[in-house]
Each structure stands twice: as C-alpha cells, then as structure tokens.
Design an enzyme around this catalytic site. Sequence first.
Site, PDB file in Angstrom:
ATOM      1  N   PHE A 106       0.855  -1.194   0.000  1.00 45.58           N
ATOM      2  CA  PHE A 106       0.000   0.000   0.000  1.00 45.58           C
ATOM      3  C   PHE A 106       0.886   1.237   0.000  1.00 45.58           C
ATOM      4  O   PHE A 106       1.744   1.384   0.865  1.00 45.58           O
ATOM      5  CB  PHE A 106      -0.947   0.038   1.201  1.00 45.58           C
ATOM      6  CG  PHE A 106      -1.873   1.223   1.142  1.00 45.58           C
ATOM      7  CD1 PHE A 106      -3.007   1.196   0.330  1.00 45.58           C
ATOM      8  CD2 PHE A 106      -1.590   2.394   1.841  1.00 45.58           C
ATOM      9  CE1 PHE A 106      -3.843   2.307   0.235  1.00 45.58           C
ATOM     10  CE2 PHE A 106      -2.421   3.503   1.740  1.00 45.58           C
ATOM     11  CZ  PHE A 106      -3.545   3.461   0.943  1.00 45.58           C
ATOM     12  N   ASP A 127       9.155   2.622   1.803  1.00 53.46           N
ATOM     13  CA  ASP A 127       7.991   3.385   2.236  1.00 53.46           C
ATOM     14  C   ASP A 127       7.834   3.136   3.736  1.00 53.46           C
ATOM     15  O   ASP A 127       7.344   2.083   4.150  1.00 53.46           O
ATOM     16  CB  ASP A 127       6.757   2.914   1.458  1.00 53.46           C
ATOM     17  CG  ASP A 127       5.471   3.608   1.918  1.00 53.46           C
ATOM     18  OD1 ASP A 127       5.485   4.240   2.996  1.00 53.46           O
ATOM     19  OD2 ASP A 127       4.457   3.487   1.210  1.00 53.46           O
ATOM     20  N   LYS A 138       2.445   9.763   8.251  1.00 47.98           N
ATOM     21  CA  LYS A 138       1.671   9.361   9.436  1.00 47.98           C
ATOM     22  C   LYS A 138       2.143   9.972  10.765  1.00 47.98           C
ATOM     23  O   LYS A 138       1.701  11.030  11.141  1.00 47.98           O
ATOM     24  CB  LYS A 138       1.577   7.837   9.498  1.00 47.98           C
ATOM     25  CG  LYS A 138       0.651   7.283   8.398  1.00 47.98           C
ATOM     26  CD  LYS A 138       0.093   5.918   8.717  1.00 47.98           C
ATOM     27  CE  LYS A 138      -1.098   5.587   7.834  1.00 47.98           C
ATOM     28  NZ  LYS A 138      -0.764   4.999   6.534  1.00 47.98           N
TER      29      LYS A 138
HETATM   30  C1  LIG Z   1      -1.003   5.273   5.108  1.00 47.86           C
HETATM   31  C2  LIG Z   1       0.054   4.865   4.140  1.00 47.86           C
HETATM   32  C3  LIG Z   1       0.291   5.597   2.955  1.00 47.86           C
HETATM   33  C4  LIG Z   1      -0.584   6.740   2.527  1.00 47.86           C
HETATM   34  O1  LIG Z   1      -0.483   7.830   3.376  1.00 47.86           O
HETATM   35  P1  LIG Z   1      -1.568   9.017   3.255  1.00 47.86           P
HETATM   36  O2  LIG Z   1      -1.066  10.018   4.235  1.00 47.86           O
HETATM   37  O3  LIG Z   1      -2.903   8.435   3.589  1.00 47.86           O
HETATM   38  O4  LIG Z   1      -1.522   9.506   1.857  1.00 47.86           O
HETATM   39  C5  LIG Z   1       1.356   5.206   2.161  1.00 47.86           C
HETATM   40  N1  LIG Z   1       2.131   4.161   2.490  1.00 47.86           N
HETATM   41  C6  LIG Z   1       1.942   3.436   3.608  1.00 47.86           C
HETATM   42  C7  LIG Z   1       2.854   2.306   3.927  1.00 47.86           C
HETATM   43  C8  LIG Z   1       0.879   3.758   4.464  1.00 47.86           C
HETATM   44  O5  LIG Z   1       0.662   3.017   5.558  1.00 47.86           O
END
Ligand SMILES: *Cc1c(COP(=O)(O)O)cnc(C)c1O
Length: 396
Positions: free
Chosen positions: A138, A223, A252
Amino acid sequence: MNGKKIMALADANIMNTYRRVPIALVRGEGARVWDAEDREYLDFVAGIAVCNLGHSHPKVVKAIKKQAKELMHVSNLYYTKPQADVAAWLVAHSFADRVFFCNSGAEANEAAIKLARKYAHEKMGGGRFELITMKDSFHGRTMATITATGQEKFQFGFTPLLDGFTYVPFNDPDALEAAITPKTCGVMLEPIQGEGGVIIPDAAYLARVRDICDRRHILMIVDEVQTGIGRTGKLFAYEHSGVTPDIMTLAKALGNGFPVGAMLAREEVAGAFVPGNHASTFGGNLLGMAAVKATLKALVEDGVLDNCREMGEYFLAKLRKLQEKHPVITDVRGRGLMLACSLASEGAGIVGACQEKGLLINCTGGKTLRFVPPLIVDSGDIDEAIAILDSVMEGT
Ligand SMILES: *Cc1c(COP(=O)(O)O)cnc(C)c1O
C-alpha cells in the site's frame, strides 16, 4: 451537538469514501479518546499509526500554539528555521542527506517516484523508468501511488493506470531479481507491509533486496509511512535490517497528528532534483514543522522507543496466550507496537464488539486484526485491551 447529529450532518454532506464507525470523537488524551456522549475508548488505532506520542501530547500542542502566534505559513520561496531544523534532525538521524517536505504519505511516495524517474533519466541512460513494487503493498491513493500499490481493489475503476510498474510477491528476493529488466530503475517496498496485514518479512529480506539493488544498479526505495517514527521500536524500520535504502518516505506519525510528509534521499540521488522539478505549497509548513520538531524531540528524549520495544514484547506475549485460548486466532505477529492477529473468520464482528466494550481496533484485509496503539501505552492499557479481546472472543 450529540453524536447522532454529527453523524447525520457528515453523512448528508461528505463524499462516501469511508465505511465509518458510528462513533463521533471529540477529545483525546494519551491512549484514550472520548465521544460526543463522553464515552471513553482505549484507542489502539491511534489515527492508524499516527498519534505515536498519544493524543494531544502537551509538548506538541505547546509547540503548535507558540508557532501559530509567530508565523503560520510562508512560501517555500523563503527560508524558515523550523524547516531547516527538522531537515537537519532527519538527516542527522537517518541514512539520508536531503529532505523534501510534503503533506501526506501518498505525496511523499509521489515525490519518491518522481525522484527515481528523474534520477534514472539523468544517471541511468534512456528508457529506464520502471519501478518494481510488491503484491499486497500500500502506497497511497493518488494515481501514481494506486499504481504502485499492488492490490487491484484500490485500482479498480480508475484505469488507465500509470505506465511502468510491475509487481512481485513480498519477501521473495528471487522473484524481485527475476523481474528486473533493462527498463527497471528501482524497487519500492514497505519494510513491514501495513495495510496488507502487518506482514513481517524474513530477517534477511531487506539485506537481500539491498544486495540485488547494488548488483543490478537500481534504486531501493522504502515506504516507511507506517513503520517510521518509532513504530517498530527503532526510529525507522530499515534500521532492523543492517542496510540502508536510497530513498525513504515518511508521513503518518511524523507530526503526531499534524498532517506532514517527507521524502528523504542520499545526496547523489537527491541531486537529480533541481529548482522547478517538484514543489508543494504547504510542504514544510511552519505549524507542521513545529509539530514535527516537538514530536521527534519527545520521541527520543522521553524514552518512547524503549517503551515501544518493551510494551511490544509484552503485548505480543499476551496475544500468544490469547491464541492458545481462542482457536479463532490462527497467527500472532508483531514488531514493536505494530502487531496483528490473523483470524479464521471475518474480523468485523470482533472489531464492533470491542468498540461496544470501549476498545478501538482496526481490521485490515477482512481477517486481520491490527493493533497500532500509541507508543506511550503501559502494561495496564495492554491488559485492558487483552481482557476486552478475551471476553469478545469467548462468544466466537
Ligand atoms: C497510510 C500509508 C500511505 C498513505 O499515506 P496518506 O497520508 O494516507 O496519503 C502510504 N504508504 C503506507 C505504507 C501507508 O501506511
């Protein structure tokens, strides 16, 4: 306004993109939140791994208030000290040499994808623009990041997607190596898959990925939007692996609830961006930077990482005991305070029953209960959560 009225007003006017829980929250402190009827909940969602220091942490609140009175926003055409301070802190505490600021995880990943393409365009020769990402990953909800996300459910209805992405199974270095073509410029992955169900790869996996990237001359992008900022017991999850990436994304928990994101890179890679290549009006906003500065300071100075490691082990042991008692739990796993239970059946009923008893948890992928409490939880909070889960599972 009571909870019912808030929910009705929201449902009548907000676009229908979330399947919301029927709770209207108005206040938070530490690991607790309260709804409009003043019902208390133990919050093991924490904004989905956002409020790592707990809700409305006094040091973060104070920093935001102070900054709001001084200066809230100026264009990135000008220098500001909070932004310089945060960038210097992140550089000093990570592999990276330079930082780009933005406002969310998806934006941080967009920036990473653009930087990888620009670097490849300039340093790798023509035609190398493809990124390999992981199945069940994700990376966000923008067009580039849903393309990077290896789950069709997030892409359905939005085609055509971006060119230049291929997907391989997570935790399979051989599949990654086999997927590299003369067009590949990099690989992007989460150190632990979050939305995919808290999937923890083998201990040697990231080092294998690093080795492949080195031998095949491609970029390694991690990420850390969910795993970063202490969640796994270290400041960044890549630190568990003994190797460093070329690019990392954060969001986050970076501002403990203030929306802010960052993309970090090694000097040579960062050098592919020159003025005009990328920008964000609000990226590095003064209020956000004040929040980040206070968050990072508290995280390292107040023993939060130690507590995360200690409470993570405590929680994991308790979940294992729970598994012995309740066969509906088929697997238990975690690193730091990023934990999960796999279930033999759908988890929505358990999530709902926990809410009724005052515990907020989240279910990902249908059958995985995810626990991402604030990193300041104590053993009493965990005991309380376990007792609620235990009583709810009696009925399953
Ligand atoms: C939550 C998340 C995102 C997206 O972040 P947003 O601030 O909602 O755009 C991207 N990568 C990972 C691993 C995430 O957990």
